[in-house]
Design a protein around this motif. Structure first.
Motif, short mmCIF file in Angstrom:
data_model
loop_
_atom_site.label_atom_id
_atom_site.label_comp_id
_atom_site.label_asym_id
_atom_site.label_seq_id
_atom_site.Cartn_x
_atom_site.Cartn_y
_atom_site.Cartn_z
N THR A 6 24.89 69.82 71.31
CA THR A 6 24.98 68.73 70.34
C THR A 6 24.30 69.11 69.04
OG1 THR A 6 22.88 67.68 70.97
CG2 THR A 6 24.86 67.04 72.22
N LEU A 7 24.58 68.35 68.01
CA LEU A 7 23.87 68.43 66.73
C LEU A 7 23.69 66.99 66.26
CD1 LEU A 7 24.51 70.80 63.72
CD2 LEU A 7 24.01 68.38 63.39
N GLU A 8 22.44 66.54 66.18
CA GLU A 8 22.16 65.15 65.83
C GLU A 8 21.22 65.07 64.63
OE1 GLU A 8 23.63 62.66 67.11
OE2 GLU A 8 24.41 63.41 69.02
N VAL A 9 21.45 64.07 63.79
CA VAL A 9 20.54 63.75 62.70
C VAL A 9 19.49 62.79 63.25
CG1 VAL A 9 20.31 62.81 60.38
CG2 VAL A 9 22.40 64.01 61.03
N ASN A 10 18.23 63.21 63.27
CA ASN A 10 17.17 62.39 63.84
C ASN A 10 16.47 61.52 62.79
OD1 ASN A 10 16.56 65.39 65.49
ND2 ASN A 10 17.49 63.64 66.49
N GLY A 11 16.61 61.89 61.54
CA GLY A 11 15.99 61.11 60.48
C GLY A 11 16.54 61.55 59.14
N ILE A 12 16.72 60.58 58.23
CA ILE A 12 17.22 60.90 56.89
C ILE A 12 16.53 59.94 55.92
CG2 ILE A 12 19.25 59.38 57.15
CD1 ILE A 12 20.80 61.52 55.53
N TYR A 13 15.98 60.49 54.86
CA TYR A 13 15.20 59.64 53.98
C TYR A 13 15.20 60.19 52.56
CZ TYR A 13 11.86 63.20 55.53
OH TYR A 13 11.26 64.38 55.85
N GLY A 14 14.91 59.29 51.61
CA GLY A 14 14.86 59.64 50.20
C GLY A 14 15.00 58.37 49.38
N GLY A 15 14.39 58.35 48.22
CA GLY A 15 14.54 57.20 47.35
C GLY A 15 13.69 56.02 47.76
N PHE A 16 14.03 54.86 47.21
CA PHE A 16 13.25 53.64 47.40
C PHE A 16 13.48 53.06 48.79
CE2 PHE A 16 12.93 48.92 46.80
CZ PHE A 16 11.56 48.89 46.63
N GLN A 17 12.38 52.75 49.51
CA GLN A 17 12.48 52.26 50.89
C GLN A 17 12.00 50.82 51.06
OE1 GLN A 17 13.69 54.43 53.37
NE2 GLN A 17 14.08 55.81 51.65
N GLY A 18 11.50 50.20 50.03
CA GLY A 18 10.94 48.86 50.16
C GLY A 18 12.00 47.78 50.13
N GLU A 19 11.54 46.52 50.19
CA GLU A 19 12.46 45.39 50.12
C GLU A 19 13.05 45.29 48.71
OE1 GLU A 19 10.91 41.72 51.53
OE2 GLU A 19 10.01 42.60 53.33
N GLY A 20 14.22 44.67 48.66
CA GLY A 20 14.86 44.51 47.36
C GLY A 20 15.51 45.81 46.92
N ILE A 21 15.58 46.00 45.62
CA ILE A 21 16.25 47.18 45.09
C ILE A 21 15.44 47.76 43.93
CG2 ILE A 21 17.67 45.93 43.40
CD1 ILE A 21 19.98 47.83 44.25
N LYS A 22 15.46 49.05 43.83
CA LYS A 22 14.80 49.75 42.73
C LYS A 22 15.80 50.76 42.21
CE LYS A 22 10.70 52.47 41.53
NZ LYS A 22 9.50 53.18 42.05
N THR A 23 16.17 50.64 40.97
CA THR A 23 17.28 51.41 40.42
C THR A 23 16.83 52.81 40.02
OG1 THR A 23 16.85 50.41 38.27
CG2 THR A 23 18.53 49.38 39.65
N VAL A 24 16.71 53.68 41.03
CA VAL A 24 16.30 55.05 40.77
C VAL A 24 17.30 56.03 41.37
CG1 VAL A 24 13.85 54.51 40.68
CG2 VAL A 24 14.90 55.18 42.85
N ILE A 25 17.33 57.20 40.76
CA ILE A 25 17.93 58.37 41.39
C ILE A 25 16.75 59.20 41.89
CG2 ILE A 25 19.29 60.47 41.05
CD1 ILE A 25 20.67 59.01 38.70
N PRO A 26 16.59 59.32 43.21
CA PRO A 26 15.39 60.00 43.72
C PRO A 26 15.39 61.48 43.36
CG PRO A 26 16.94 59.63 45.48
CD PRO A 26 17.50 58.90 44.29
N LYS A 27 14.20 62.01 43.26
CA LYS A 27 14.09 63.43 42.93
C LYS A 27 14.36 64.31 44.14
CE LYS A 27 9.12 64.08 43.74
NZ LYS A 27 7.87 64.64 43.17
#
Length: 457
Positions: free
Chosen positions: A299-320
């Motif tokens: 198998t090949l599984e994605v166990n975690g993926i992250y980047g950018g704003f993680q809080g409630e609501g929205i933050k208009t960013v392009i993550p680095k």
């Protein structure tokens, strides 16, 4: 096996539980440096437990990390030698608020022992110690020879045990290795796991601009690292669930018709799995049954993926930057080093414009399989059947115990994975527990096994 052994186990059950609770009270969390003293305390407790039952030459061997506990009894002249492997370290307990009772204060409710390590693996390792004690106390001898190798780093991938085994081949020389760190098929349904998948883990880090960017000011003019990461991750599979990394399947062995029939005969159904998981449909590599996908396909599984704003609501960013954690489960003949190279090549050939990508390597472990018709495995099956009064199932495990393959490669010994947990016992999660029924029947089964093994090897 004589009735006196069973009687001894029954009469000493309360004392055994009291001792186990002492063991479980030690917070031997190997992953957290602040608990290194407690891990050492658990090693010392294990060594003392071996001495109390009559093991000889008991030592707590230092390593570059946490220690290895060794003990032996070698008085059965001309008889096979069994090495019992287990681990005294445990997983962290987070999130603590989800535990109904404190994780290191063992508690019995609903005929289950609740505590961190109750099932994985202190409880099952402790059973081996007490089963041997029962035989020695009632017969004065043992049907086979024993060596114990109990480590304190299994929950962090056993980084130092292979070197210890390599340096102590003569000390650990045996005829078979027995490990109780797996599960029954279901309640009242014993199973022997005769194979494990290997492991290869990587992390993909995608970097864009020097800082997060305002998506209104820069959106449409720069590459978004999350978008780039999704392109890479999406390239790992096709719509039929087939892994598209070139060369990934080249060394995969086909399973035998006997194994196919054995899997088909197991009582596990897709409908049961759907109900257990709360799903409406299953998904996986086309052309194989669900159990074949779980046991003998990589198998090949994605166990975690992250980047950018993680809080409630929205933050208009392009993550680095953005990252993904990937693990592959590997089957016999697949080499984790080869697979790691193939994954790196696959990723680097698919880097979208406008970002930089780095691939880091993490856990690796070789797959392992012992033929399920091996005498040591068949003897274990008979011991289970004697106690549980139902046929033993022969399965492969979808997970990985990297040290199993290391034992195979370094010592060249068959491994019998003879567990007594249940898949529902929350190992690695809050409210880990161990059914007392299997604590009792497990020790009885182990006692039967040693007498069966005496006749089989």
């Amino acid at each position: 096996m004589n009735q006196a052994i069973n009687q001894y186990l029954h009469e000493n059950k309360e004392n055994h539980l009291k001792e186990l609770f002492e063991f479980l009270a030690i917070p031997s969390i190997s992953a957290l440096p602040d608990y290194s003293g407690e891990v050492k305390r658990a090693a010392d407790w294990t060594a003392d437990a071996l001495r109390r039952i009559g093991m000889e030459n008991v030592e707590v061997y230092p390593t570059k990390g946490h220690p290895v506990v060794y003990g032996e009894w070698l008085k059965a002249e001309g008889k096979p030698t069994v090495m019992i492997y287990g681990h005294y370290d445990v997983q962290p307990v987070d999130p603590l608020e989800l535990w109904e009772t404190p994780p290191f204060e063992a508690n019995i409710r609903d005929e289950k022992i609740f505590a961190r390590g109750a099932s994985d693996d202190k409880g099952q390792t402790f059973m081996h110690i007490k089963a041997i004690e029962a035989i020695l106390q009632t017969t004065g001898t043992l049907p086979v020879n024993f060596k114990f190798c109990i480590e304190g780093e299994e929950e962090i991938g056993s980084p130092n045990l292979p070197a210890f085994v390599e340096e102590n081949k003569e000390l650990l020389a045996s005829d078979v290795i027995v490990i109780s760190d797996t599960s029954l098929l279901d309640k009242g349904k014993p199973a022997i796991c005769y194979g494990l998948r290997g492991l290869c883990g990587i992390q993909i880090d995608v970097k864009g601009a020097v800082s997060d960017l305002h998506s209104g000011l820069y959106g449409g003019a720069v590459q978004n690292p999350i978008h780039a990461l999704v392109v890479i991750v999406n390239s790992f599979h096709n719509e039929d669930g087939v892994i598209t990394v070139e060369g990934f399947y080249d060394d995969v062995e086909a399973i035998t018709e006997d194994e196919k029939k054995a899997f088909a005969a197991l009582p596990t159904t897709d409908e049961q799995l759907l109900e257990q998981l709360g799903l409406k449909e299953l998904h996986g590599e086309q052309g194989f049954t669900t159990l074949e996908r779980l046991y003998v396909r990589p198998t090949l599984e994605v166990n975690g993926i992250y980047g950018g704003f993680q809080g409630e609501g929205i933050k208009t960013v392009i993550p680095k930057e953005a990252s993904a954690k990937i693990t592959c489960r590997l089957v016999p003949n697949q080499n984790p080093d080869v697979i790691a190279d193939l994954l790196q090549k696959h990723v680097q050939e698919r880097v979208p414009a406008g970002v930089e990508v780095n691939v880091s390597l993490f856990d690796k472990g070789h797959p392992y399989v012992t033929p399920f018709n091996h005498p040591a495995i068949q003897a274990a099956g008979r011991a289970y059947e004697k106690v549980y009064n139902v046929p033993t199932a022969y399965t492969r495990g979808g997970g990985s115990i990297p040290i199993v393959a290391a034992f195979d490669q370094i010592l060249g010994l068959p491994v019998v994975l003879m567990g007594f947990g249940l898949p529902t016992e929350n190992f690695h999660a809050p409210n880990e527990h161990f059914h007392i029924e299997n604590f009792d029947k497990g020790m009885e089964t182990l006692c039967y096994y040693w007498f069966e093994l005496e006749k089989s090897l």
